[in-house]
Design a protein around this motif. Structure first.
Motif: not given
Length: 215
Positions: A12-33
């Motif tokens: 989901n979206f919840t941790t994406i802003p935090q991950a981007v701020l922490a230096g994620a280069d690419r995001i793989e978006l899922n539901d139900n990990l």
């Protein structure tokens, strides 16, 4: 400290802003990990695409209608196709999917259908690769190369085995791929062991849910 290109798998979206701020280069978006990731909802996908496009961070969308195996019937393939068209429409950068036959080989017909629906996006063959019998994996790599698939995501074995024990298998896969297709190691790669994994595999790109310390 090695410079590693980090693909972060999120739910989901919840941790994406935090991950981007922490230096994620690419995001793989899922539901139900918890089941290894399934297709996210359209609403989540829309907001994520918009947000990441503003930040110039590439997005990979998981295309998987359910947990469990990777053997899909016609109805499930139709759902996956619809999700791929939706991803195209929103400008998603890459999609991750995989389809296998009952004996663990590539379902070439299903794969061709999904690849055709992915026009304009990068294609990742996800960890369904690890369900392919070892003696069939080279054929699978050749087929994926011929069909212009961009990356293979692999743990090198069952996910309940530590990546330390599957490193040699991943090495063999990288050697056989010989730069024809990118091999993306994942599953149990964390911010604590990523330098070690990258060094022993001689790779610059890794995938994981905990590649960045978000605490």
């Amino acid at each position: 400290m090695i410079l590693i290109y980090k693909e972060i798998a999120v739910e989901n979206f919840t941790t994406i802003p935090q991950a981007v701020l922490a230096g994620a280069d690419r995001i793989e978006l899922n539901d139900n990990l918890a089941v290894g990731g399934t297709t996210p909802s359209t609403g989540v996908l829309q907001e994520t695409t918009k947000y990441l496009q503003e930040k110039s961070i590439p997005l990979v969308e998981m295309i998987r209608p359910r947990g469990g195996n990777f053997i899909y019937n016609d109805l499930e393939l139709k759902m996956m196709e619809a999700d791929l068209f939706q991803a195209q429409k929103l400008g998603v950068d890459a999609v991750a999917f995989g389809a296998l036959t009952t004996d663990g080989e590539l379902d070439e017909e299903a794969m061709e259908q999904l690849i055709a629906a992915s026009s304009g996006m990068q294609i990742v063959f996800h960890m369904a690769f690890d369900d392919i019998p070892e003696d069939k994996q080279h054929d699978a790599i050749d087929w994926l190369v011929e069909h212009d698939v961009d990356r293979i995501l692999t743990h090198g074995g069952p996910l309940d085995i530590s990546i330390d024990e599957t490193i040699d298998n991943i090495k063999k896969t990288i050697e056989y791929a010989a730069g024809r297709i990118a091999i993306l190691p994942g599953g149990g790669v964390t911010y604590e062991n990523c330098d070690e994994v990258a060094t022993s595999l001689n790779v610059k790109e890794l995938h994981g849910t905990r590649l960045i310390d978000l605490v």
